[in-house]
Design an enzyme around this catalytic site. Structure first.
Site, mmCIF file in Angstrom:
data_model
loop_
_atom_site.group_PDB
_atom_site.id
_atom_site.type_symbol
_atom_site.label_atom_id
_atom_site.label_comp_id
_atom_site.label_asym_id
_atom_site.label_seq_id
_atom_site.Cartn_x
_atom_site.Cartn_y
_atom_site.Cartn_z
ATOM 1 N N ASP A 162 0.614 -1.199 -0.145
ATOM 2 C CA ASP A 162 -0.056 0.170 -0.179
ATOM 3 C C ASP A 162 0.894 1.351 0.071
ATOM 4 O O ASP A 162 0.704 2.117 -0.614
ATOM 5 C CB ASP A 162 -0.931 -0.047 1.067
ATOM 6 N N TYR A 163 1.798 1.492 0.999
ATOM 7 C CA TYR A 163 2.449 2.681 1.214
ATOM 8 C C TYR A 163 3.501 2.700 -0.217
ATOM 9 O O TYR A 163 3.459 4.001 -0.837
ATOM 10 C CB TYR A 163 3.510 2.345 2.256
ATOM 11 N N THR A 164 4.125 1.529 -0.729
ATOM 12 C CA THR A 164 4.891 1.711 -2.153
ATOM 13 C C THR A 164 3.992 2.399 -3.461
ATOM 14 O O THR A 164 4.361 2.987 -3.952
ATOM 15 C CB THR A 164 5.488 0.492 -2.474
#
Length: 257
Positions: A162-164
């Site tokens: 998700d962050y990436t």
């Protein structure tokens, strides 16, 4: 960097109350900038940081960057306090996230709402801030927008899905904004780090992960927030006046290209 300073205009650091954001605030203040410190939850830390710089050169204001109205009020407060519009923006605010690979959501169980939260905090927040900055930057005859990214979409040493994905989308926004705003003299770039030693977000990272990453870099160490902040200063300085739409990776040489 010279103590004479390279930036004297008002600069907005989102998520500036702690961690990497606080390091960015200090770096810009040391270079002569007047700094607008945005925070969402860390009021005490942000106000203490502003007080340490001085009321004439720093102001802490609470604003959730995902809320367009709060962002508009943030810029208005900065203009009133400093008597001038913000000329440089650093989109550093991060949706709640902990860099702990053992606790991350793996591919078979991650939910779309986890992606949505990161896109909301990363892309929506950066878009609101950029749009709110444009009138003042055009009034000044130009400006700088620096987005904070990650090397994980080039080298997912830990697959934080998700962050990436959110940061990869921010790179796309960086490049399309650069193409759209270049005629206005507004430069838009990204500085992407690896794991930093140590921020609030990386406090949960096991020591073995830091050691493993350090051993993989040519420098044999992990980059500090202060070192990362130095690279961000470049994109706010006169030395980057012909650079836009770029992504500078600052991770001790772990990722090439």
């Amino acid at each position: 960097m010279s103590s004479a300073g390279i930036v004297d205009e008002p600069v907005l650091i989102t998520g500036g109350g702690r961690g990497l954001g606080a390091a960015l605030v200090r770096a810009f203040a040391e270079q002569g900038a007047r700094v607008l410190i945005d925070y969402r939850r860390s009021r005490d830390a942000a106000e203490e940081l502003a007080a340490s710089i001085g009321a004439d050169r720093a102001l802490a204001v609470r604003a959730d960057v995902t809320d367009e109205r709060q962002v508009a009020d943030l810029f208005a407060a900065g203009r009133e306090h400093f008597g001038a519009p913000v000329g440089t923006v650093v989109n550093n605010a991060l949706a709640d996230f902990s860099f702990n690979g053992d606790q991350r959501s793996s591919a078979d169980r991650i939910r779309w709402d986890e992606f949505a939260a990161q896109f909301d905090g990363t892309v929506r927040g950066a878009l609101h801030v950029a749009q709110a900055a444009l009138p003042g930057m055009r009034e000044r005859g130009g400006g700088r927008i620096v987005n904070i990214g990650t090397n994980l979409f080039q080298h997912p040493v830990v697959p934080y899905h998700d962050y990436t994905a959110g940061k990869a989308a921010l790179l796309s926004l960086t490049r399309t904004l650069a193409a759209d705003l270049g005629p206005d003299g507004i430069l838009v770039n990204m500085v992407s780090g690896g794991l930093l030693r140590t921020t609030d977000a990386s406090a949960a990272t096991p020591a073995a992960v830091f050691d493993g990453i350090a051993a993989s870099t040519p420098l044999r160490r992990v980059v500090t927030p202060a070192e990362f902040a130095d690279a961000v200063l470049f994109f706010a300085s006169p030395w980057s006046r012909a650079v836009t739409g770029q992504n500078l990776v600052v991770d001790g040489g772990l990722v090439n290209g």
